[in-house]
Scaffold this motif. Structure first.
Motif, PDB file in Angstrom:
ATOM      1  N   LYS A  14       9.604 -17.841  -0.883  1.00 41.32           N
ATOM      2  CA  LYS A  14      10.206 -16.677  -0.248  1.00 41.32           C
ATOM      3  C   LYS A  14      11.719 -16.680  -0.468  1.00 41.32           C
ATOM      4  O   LYS A  14      12.344 -17.726  -0.635  1.00 41.32           O
ATOM      5  CB  LYS A  14       9.895 -16.672   1.250  1.00 41.32           C
ATOM      6  CG  LYS A  14       8.433 -16.375   1.559  1.00 41.32           C
ATOM      7  CD  LYS A  14       8.226 -16.117   3.045  1.00 41.32           C
ATOM      8  CE  LYS A  14       6.794 -15.676   3.310  1.00 41.32           C
ATOM      9  NZ  LYS A  14       6.575 -15.342   4.742  1.00 41.32           N
ATOM     10  N   ASP A  46       7.665 -11.781  -0.362  1.00 40.62           N
ATOM     11  CA  ASP A  46       8.491 -11.299   0.747  1.00 40.62           C
ATOM     12  C   ASP A  46       7.859 -10.112   1.468  1.00 40.62           C
ATOM     13  O   ASP A  46       8.408  -9.626   2.467  1.00 40.62           O
ATOM     14  CB  ASP A  46       9.881 -10.889   0.242  1.00 40.62           C
ATOM     15  CG  ASP A  46      10.713 -12.070  -0.220  1.00 40.62           C
ATOM     16  OD1 ASP A  46      10.424 -13.202   0.212  1.00 40.62           O
ATOM     17  OD2 ASP A  46      11.652 -11.857  -1.016  1.00 40.62           O
ATOM     18  N   TYR A  47       6.719  -9.634   0.963  1.00 38.90           N
ATOM     19  CA  TYR A  47       6.077  -8.443   1.524  1.00 38.90           C
ATOM     20  C   TYR A  47       4.702  -8.779   2.080  1.00 38.90           C
ATOM     21  O   TYR A  47       4.038  -9.713   1.626  1.00 38.90           O
ATOM     22  CB  TYR A  47       5.930  -7.356   0.450  1.00 38.90           C
ATOM     23  CG  TYR A  47       7.246  -6.814  -0.035  1.00 38.90           C
ATOM     24  CD1 TYR A  47       7.766  -5.631   0.478  1.00 38.90           C
ATOM     25  CD2 TYR A  47       7.980  -7.494  -1.005  1.00 38.90           C
ATOM     26  CE1 TYR A  47       8.985  -5.129   0.035  1.00 38.90           C
ATOM     27  CE2 TYR A  47       9.209  -7.007  -1.454  1.00 38.90           C
ATOM     28  CZ  TYR A  47       9.704  -5.832  -0.931  1.00 38.90           C
ATOM     29  OH  TYR A  47      10.910  -5.352  -1.354  1.00 38.90           O
ATOM     30  N   ASN A  48       4.275  -7.991   3.030  1.00 36.12           N
ATOM     31  CA  ASN A  48       2.930  -8.099   3.585  1.00 36.12           C
ATOM     32  C   ASN A  48       1.995  -7.284   2.706  1.00 36.12           C
ATOM     33  O   ASN A  48       2.098  -6.055   2.667  1.00 36.12           O
ATOM     34  CB  ASN A  48       2.908  -7.579   5.028  1.00 36.12           C
ATOM     35  CG  ASN A  48       1.505  -7.499   5.588  1.00 36.12           C
ATOM     36  OD1 ASN A  48       0.629  -8.294   5.226  1.00 36.12           O
ATOM     37  ND2 ASN A  48       1.266  -6.540   6.465  1.00 36.12           N
ATOM     38  N   ILE A  49       1.110  -7.962   1.984  1.00 35.94           N
ATOM     39  CA  ILE A  49       0.180  -7.293   1.072  1.00 35.94           C
ATOM     40  C   ILE A  49      -1.237  -7.744   1.415  1.00 35.94           C
ATOM     41  O   ILE A  49      -1.552  -8.930   1.374  1.00 35.94           O
ATOM     42  CB  ILE A  49       0.494  -7.631  -0.402  1.00 35.94           C
ATOM     43  CG1 ILE A  49       1.943  -7.250  -0.741  1.00 35.94           C
ATOM     44  CG2 ILE A  49      -0.481  -6.926  -1.332  1.00 35.94           C
ATOM     45  CD1 ILE A  49       2.387  -7.710  -2.116  1.00 35.94           C
ATOM     46  N   ASP A  50      -2.084  -6.792   1.761  1.00 38.88           N
ATOM     47  CA  ASP A  50      -3.465  -7.106   2.109  1.00 38.88           C
ATOM     48  C   ASP A  50      -4.286  -7.460   0.877  1.00 38.88           C
ATOM     49  O   ASP A  50      -4.000  -7.020  -0.235  1.00 38.88           O
ATOM     50  CB  ASP A  50      -4.133  -5.902   2.788  1.00 38.88           C
ATOM     51  CG  ASP A  50      -3.647  -5.695   4.214  1.00 38.88           C
ATOM     52  OD1 ASP A  50      -3.029  -6.624   4.773  1.00 38.88           O
ATOM     53  OD2 ASP A  50      -3.878  -4.599   4.758  1.00 38.88           O
ATOM     54  N   ASP A  61      -0.414  -2.456   5.410  1.00 40.51           N
ATOM     55  CA  ASP A  61       0.540  -3.396   4.833  1.00 40.51           C
ATOM     56  C   ASP A  61       1.683  -2.643   4.163  1.00 40.51           C
ATOM     57  O   ASP A  61       1.914  -1.470   4.453  1.00 40.51           O
ATOM     58  CB  ASP A  61      -0.169  -4.309   3.835  1.00 40.51           C
ATOM     59  CG  ASP A  61      -0.759  -3.539   2.639  1.00 40.51           C
ATOM     60  OD1 ASP A  61      -0.647  -2.299   2.605  1.00 40.51           O
ATOM     61  OD2 ASP A  61      -1.309  -4.183   1.724  1.00 40.51           O
ATOM     62  N   GLU A  62       2.393  -3.330   3.234  1.00 45.14           N
ATOM     63  CA  GLU A  62       3.559  -2.741   2.579  1.00 45.14           C
ATOM     64  C   GLU A  62       3.306  -2.429   1.097  1.00 45.14           C
ATOM     65  O   GLU A  62       4.248  -2.232   0.342  1.00 45.14           O
ATOM     66  CB  GLU A  62       4.759  -3.691   2.709  1.00 45.14           C
ATOM     67  CG  GLU A  62       5.176  -3.956   4.153  1.00 45.14           C
ATOM     68  CD  GLU A  62       6.287  -4.976   4.251  1.00 45.14           C
ATOM     69  OE1 GLU A  62       7.448  -4.563   4.481  1.00 45.14           O
ATOM     70  OE2 GLU A  62       6.004  -6.184   4.113  1.00 45.14           O
ATOM     71  N   TRP A  63       2.052  -2.384   0.698  1.00 45.83           N
ATOM     72  CA  TRP A  63       1.752  -2.181  -0.713  1.00 45.83           C
ATOM     73  C   TRP A  63       2.127  -0.789  -1.206  1.00 45.83           C
ATOM     74  O   TRP A  63       2.527  -0.620  -2.356  1.00 45.83           O
ATOM     75  CB  TRP A  63       0.276  -2.447  -1.001  1.00 45.83           C
ATOM     76  CG  TRP A  63      -0.082  -2.188  -2.429  1.00 45.83           C
ATOM     77  CD1 TRP A  63      -0.777  -1.126  -2.936  1.00 45.83           C
ATOM     78  CD2 TRP A  63       0.287  -2.990  -3.559  1.00 45.83           C
ATOM     79  NE1 TRP A  63      -0.888  -1.227  -4.306  1.00 45.83           N
ATOM     80  CE2 TRP A  63      -0.237  -2.361  -4.711  1.00 45.83           C
ATOM     81  CE3 TRP A  63       0.998  -4.176  -3.702  1.00 45.83           C
ATOM     82  CZ2 TRP A  63      -0.065  -2.887  -5.993  1.00 45.83           C
ATOM     83  CZ3 TRP A  63       1.167  -4.700  -4.989  1.00 45.83           C
ATOM     84  CH2 TRP A  63       0.643  -4.060  -6.108  1.00 45.83           C
TER      85      TRP A  63
END
Length: 206
Positions: A14, A46-50, A61-63
């Motif tokens: 990260k 660094d991102y929330n990705i399902d 999420d952030e995708w």
């Protein structure tokens, strides 16, 4: 002609941890910038990705923001370290999310990823660069990206544990040559596809 380049960095570190993958990305980004292209790097961890094969806005999420940047780009470069001889888990996740929209089409009935060029950057300190490159480039091709020649850039050092890219690869002649070839070939094809998009005849998903 304006060209946008997006790098997806699949490091498992990260921000702001130092990333060998990002260091090699920077070498390519410098070439693109020198030629007037706009570049951006997204460090996926660094991102929330399902997980899952789903549409771009289906996950909690952030995708979606990342997907939108991919759609705005003319060139997508997947960058990954090697772990246990394979691409990183987060790059696998990203490719699965791209696969979730593989049936979507543009106004001509082609894949939404048509007329975008794709390449790959690989780092590590063990064997596996060509295997990982083959896996990523095949995935991008299946999704509809155009894969020019010599668009795999890598540093793995000697077989087995050894120097990382930052420690031992920055001045390696082969890696420097591959960075140049990849960047210029991607830029050439991206410009060509903007001027002469792939014709729809015989090339639609509908």
């Amino acid at each position: 002609m304006s060209v946008k380049v997006l790098f997806l960095n699949g490091t498992l570190k990260k921000s702001p941890q130092e990333s060998n993958t990002e260091a090699l990305i920077k070498k390519s980004a410098d070439v693109f910038s020198k030629e007037g292209a706009e570049t951006e790097v997204i460090r996926l961890v660094d991102y929330n990705i399902d997980y899952g094969i789903m549409e771009e806005d289906e996950g909690d999420d952030e995708w979606l923001g990342i997907h939108n940047k991919i759609m705005e780009a003319d060139i997508l470069v997947i960058a990954t370290p090697i772990w246990l001889g394979e691409k990183s888990s987060i790059i696998t996740k990203a490719l699965e999310r791209l696969n979730g929209v593989s049936s979507k089409t543009n106004s001509k009935g082609q894949s939404i990823f048509y007329n975008k060029a794709g390449g790959v950057v690989v780092t590590g300190n063990e064997d596996g660069a060509q295997s990982v490159s083959r896996s990523v480039l095949y995935s991008l091709s299946q999704l509809g990206f155009t894969i020019p020649p010599n668009v795999d850039t890598y540093w793995v050092g000697e077989a087995g544990p050894g120097a990382s890219y930052i420690e031992g690869g920055k001045e390696n002649d082969f890696t420097k040559q591959q960075v140049s070839m990849m960047s210029y070939n991607l830029l050439h094809f991206a410009r060509m596809l903007k001027d002469h998009p792939i014709p729809a005849e015989g090339n639609t998903l509908e």
